[in-house]
Design an enzyme around this catalytic site. Structure first.
Site, PDB file in Angstrom:
ATOM      1  N   HIS A  22       1.937   3.214  -3.295  1.00  0.00           N
ATOM      2  CA  HIS A  22       1.175   4.323  -3.876  1.00  0.00           C
ATOM      3  C   HIS A  22       1.806   5.667  -3.501  1.00  0.00           C
ATOM      4  O   HIS A  22       1.956   6.556  -4.340  1.00  0.00           O
ATOM      5  CB  HIS A  22      -0.267   4.304  -3.374  1.00  0.00           C
ATOM      6  CG  HIS A  22      -1.090   3.162  -3.872  1.00  0.00           C
ATOM      7  ND1 HIS A  22      -1.421   3.003  -5.197  1.00  0.00           N
ATOM      8  CD2 HIS A  22      -1.674   2.121  -3.210  1.00  0.00           C
ATOM      9  CE1 HIS A  22      -2.169   1.921  -5.338  1.00  0.00           C
ATOM     10  NE2 HIS A  22      -2.337   1.365  -4.157  1.00  0.00           N
ATOM     11  N   HIS A  36      -8.107   2.549   6.076  1.00  0.00           N
ATOM     12  CA  HIS A  36      -7.405   3.763   5.647  1.00  0.00           C
ATOM     13  C   HIS A  36      -7.828   4.890   6.577  1.00  0.00           C
ATOM     14  O   HIS A  36      -8.912   4.868   7.154  1.00  0.00           O
ATOM     15  CB  HIS A  36      -7.714   4.091   4.184  1.00  0.00           C
ATOM     16  CG  HIS A  36      -6.904   3.280   3.229  1.00  0.00           C
ATOM     17  ND1 HIS A  36      -5.708   3.710   2.694  1.00  0.00           N
ATOM     18  CD2 HIS A  36      -7.094   2.031   2.733  1.00  0.00           C
ATOM     19  CE1 HIS A  36      -5.205   2.783   1.913  1.00  0.00           C
ATOM     20  NE2 HIS A  36      -6.029   1.739   1.917  1.00  0.00           N
ATOM     21  N   TYR A  50     -11.902   5.796  -3.607  1.00  0.00           N
ATOM     22  CA  TYR A  50     -10.779   4.861  -3.514  1.00  0.00           C
ATOM     23  C   TYR A  50      -9.493   5.620  -3.184  1.00  0.00           C
ATOM     24  O   TYR A  50      -9.126   6.579  -3.878  1.00  0.00           O
ATOM     25  CB  TYR A  50     -10.652   4.148  -4.856  1.00  0.00           C
ATOM     26  CG  TYR A  50      -9.845   2.886  -4.879  1.00  0.00           C
ATOM     27  CD1 TYR A  50     -10.120   1.837  -4.013  1.00  0.00           C
ATOM     28  CD2 TYR A  50      -8.824   2.714  -5.810  1.00  0.00           C
ATOM     29  CE1 TYR A  50      -9.389   0.659  -4.068  1.00  0.00           C
ATOM     30  CE2 TYR A  50      -8.086   1.542  -5.874  1.00  0.00           C
ATOM     31  CZ  TYR A  50      -8.384   0.521  -4.996  1.00  0.00           C
ATOM     32  OH  TYR A  50      -7.657  -0.651  -5.053  1.00  0.00           O
ATOM     33  N   ASP A  90       0.835  -1.203   0.000  1.00  0.00           N
ATOM     34  CA  ASP A  90       0.000   0.000   0.000  1.00  0.00           C
ATOM     35  C   ASP A  90       0.871   1.254   0.000  1.00  0.00           C
ATOM     36  O   ASP A  90       0.539   2.266  -0.621  1.00  0.00           O
ATOM     37  CB  ASP A  90      -0.921  -0.001   1.226  1.00  0.00           C
ATOM     38  CG  ASP A  90      -2.291   0.589   0.932  1.00  0.00           C
ATOM     39  OD1 ASP A  90      -2.356   1.583   0.190  1.00  0.00           O
ATOM     40  OD2 ASP A  90      -3.298   0.065   1.436  1.00  0.00           O
ATOM     41  N   HIS A 119      -8.939  -4.198   6.948  1.00  0.00           N
ATOM     42  CA  HIS A 119      -7.916  -3.299   6.388  1.00  0.00           C
ATOM     43  C   HIS A 119      -8.491  -1.891   6.377  1.00  0.00           C
ATOM     44  O   HIS A 119      -9.557  -1.655   5.794  1.00  0.00           O
ATOM     45  CB  HIS A 119      -7.575  -3.751   4.962  1.00  0.00           C
ATOM     46  CG  HIS A 119      -6.658  -2.844   4.213  1.00  0.00           C
ATOM     47  ND1 HIS A 119      -5.301  -3.073   4.112  1.00  0.00           N
ATOM     48  CD2 HIS A 119      -6.898  -1.714   3.487  1.00  0.00           C
ATOM     49  CE1 HIS A 119      -4.743  -2.126   3.366  1.00  0.00           C
ATOM     50  NE2 HIS A 119      -5.697  -1.285   2.975  1.00  0.00           N
ATOM     51  N   SER A 168     -11.377   0.669   1.726  1.00  0.00           N
ATOM     52  CA  SER A 168     -10.432   1.226   0.754  1.00  0.00           C
ATOM     53  C   SER A 168     -10.482   2.742   0.674  1.00  0.00           C
ATOM     54  O   SER A 168      -9.499   3.380   0.298  1.00  0.00           O
ATOM     55  CB  SER A 168     -10.725   0.661  -0.638  1.00  0.00           C
ATOM     56  OG  SER A 168     -10.914  -0.731  -0.601  1.00  0.00           O
TER      57      SER A 168
END
Length: 336
Positions: free
Chosen positions: A15, A194, A283, A12, A192, A165
């Site tokens: 990015h 963010h 996203y 990740d 997961h 996400s």
């Protein structure tokens, strides 16, 4: 209660550094994660195996070389890879497995688990720990998520992930989804996060309390958008809460400070634009594309993200970002 922490810095985080990881950087991070006792960590392009492309961003170094370097440093930790069907192929997964990868996470949009069937079956046949990864899970009602998770389980997934996400969920959203999966599935459950709404750690704790036994983090929170749950912070908090992770906190902090911090192109923080990602449910990996498009067309990147959110764009539709930017710029030019 034993928890499995999976670090995604080397996937990740790709990015945030525009897919520029080098073999030396990956080797140093892998050595530190292994010494810290982190059970799993993920290595690949930010968009998974095969992601290096003009649409998603070209990698500086072939991901198979990065994976090989990471595996070579592991004595106790195990390396995972992410694969998005349609981006990565079965051949990519076989190549990763031949290098010593031990886990495969097959990622689909939250309503499209069926496209991952053959990849999950292949991963199981290769002897890999196999995970179904439901991306953009904020976009579907609980009943739909349960339906899709059951599909993943029926294909052979040993773990099913609820994946925020966009960093759009609040703890109650996480609790509802994880609790429903815990009641409906026999396999293990992961989460997961963010951090676009500054909820990553709170959401991770909510997931654990609701029954998740696998949780993701990234060192220094390095990841798409505002990043992920910060692994070293999560490890400290989980220890304070009485959970067993097996992680050496000092070693992990040293790796984050000495290896990851120097390679970061900017501090991982919640900017106005990454906040909009969570607010609009976009996203997280769209952020850099939106910034590039905003510069190219001379408009506010937040306007692009809000419009993309209204369109309910999902991973794989990065080309829409530039189309939206061009349309917004054209409309602005004709306003008297």
């Amino acid at each position: 209660m034993k928890l499995n922490v999976l670090d995604v810095t080397l996937r990740d985080g790709s990015h945030s550094v525009r897919h520029s990881f080098t073999v030396e950087q990956v080797r140093a991070a892998a050595k530190g994660l292994n010494a810290s006792g982190v059970p799993y960590f993920e290595v690949s392009h930010g968009d998974g195996l095969g992601g290096s492309s003009l649409q998603y961003g070209l990698s500086k170094t072939d991901e198979l070389k990065l994976i090989e370097a990471a595996v070579s440093e592991c004595t106790t930790s195990q390396v995972s890879v992410l694969l998005l069907p349609g981006i990565g192929t079965k051949e990519d997964l076989q190549s990763a497995a031949s290098l010593g990868v031990k886990m495969a996470r097959i990622a689909t949009h939250v309503t499209e688990a069926d496209i991952g069937a053959q990849h999950i079956e292949l991963a199981r046949s290769l002897g890999l720990k196999t995970v179904g990864f439901l991306m953009m899970s904020h976009m579907a009602p609980v009943e739909k998520i349960v339906e899709q998770a059951k599909l993943f389980e029926s294909y052979g997934a040993e773990i099913v992930y609820v994946t925020d996400s966009a960093g759009a969920m609040l703890p109650k959203d996480v609790t509802e989804r994880i609790s429903a999966l815990r009641q409906a599935l026999q396999c293990e459950i992961g989460f997961h996060a963010h951090n676009n709404l500054s909820m990553a750690l709170a959401n991770t704790i909510a997931a654990i309390k609701a029954g998740a036994t696998y949780v993701d983090g990234s060192m220094r929170a390095l990841g798409a958008g505002a990043g992920n749950t910060q692994t070293e912070v999560m490890a400290a908090v989980l220890e304070r809460l009485g959970y067993e992770t097996g992680i050496d906190l000092y070693n992990l902090i040293d790796t984050a400070n000495d290896v990851i911090a120097p390679l970061m192109q900017q501090p991982q923080e919640i900017t106005g634009s990454s906040l909009i990602l969570g607010y609009a449910g976009v996203y997280s990996s769209f952020l850099l594309h939106a910034q590039n498009a905003a510069e190219q067309f001379g408009i506010d990147e937040r306007d692009i993200l809000m419009k993309v959110g209204e369109m309910k764009a999902v991973g794989g539709q990065e080309d829409l970002i530039y189309e939206v930017a061009q349309n917004l710029a054209s409309k602005r030019e004709v306003v008297p």
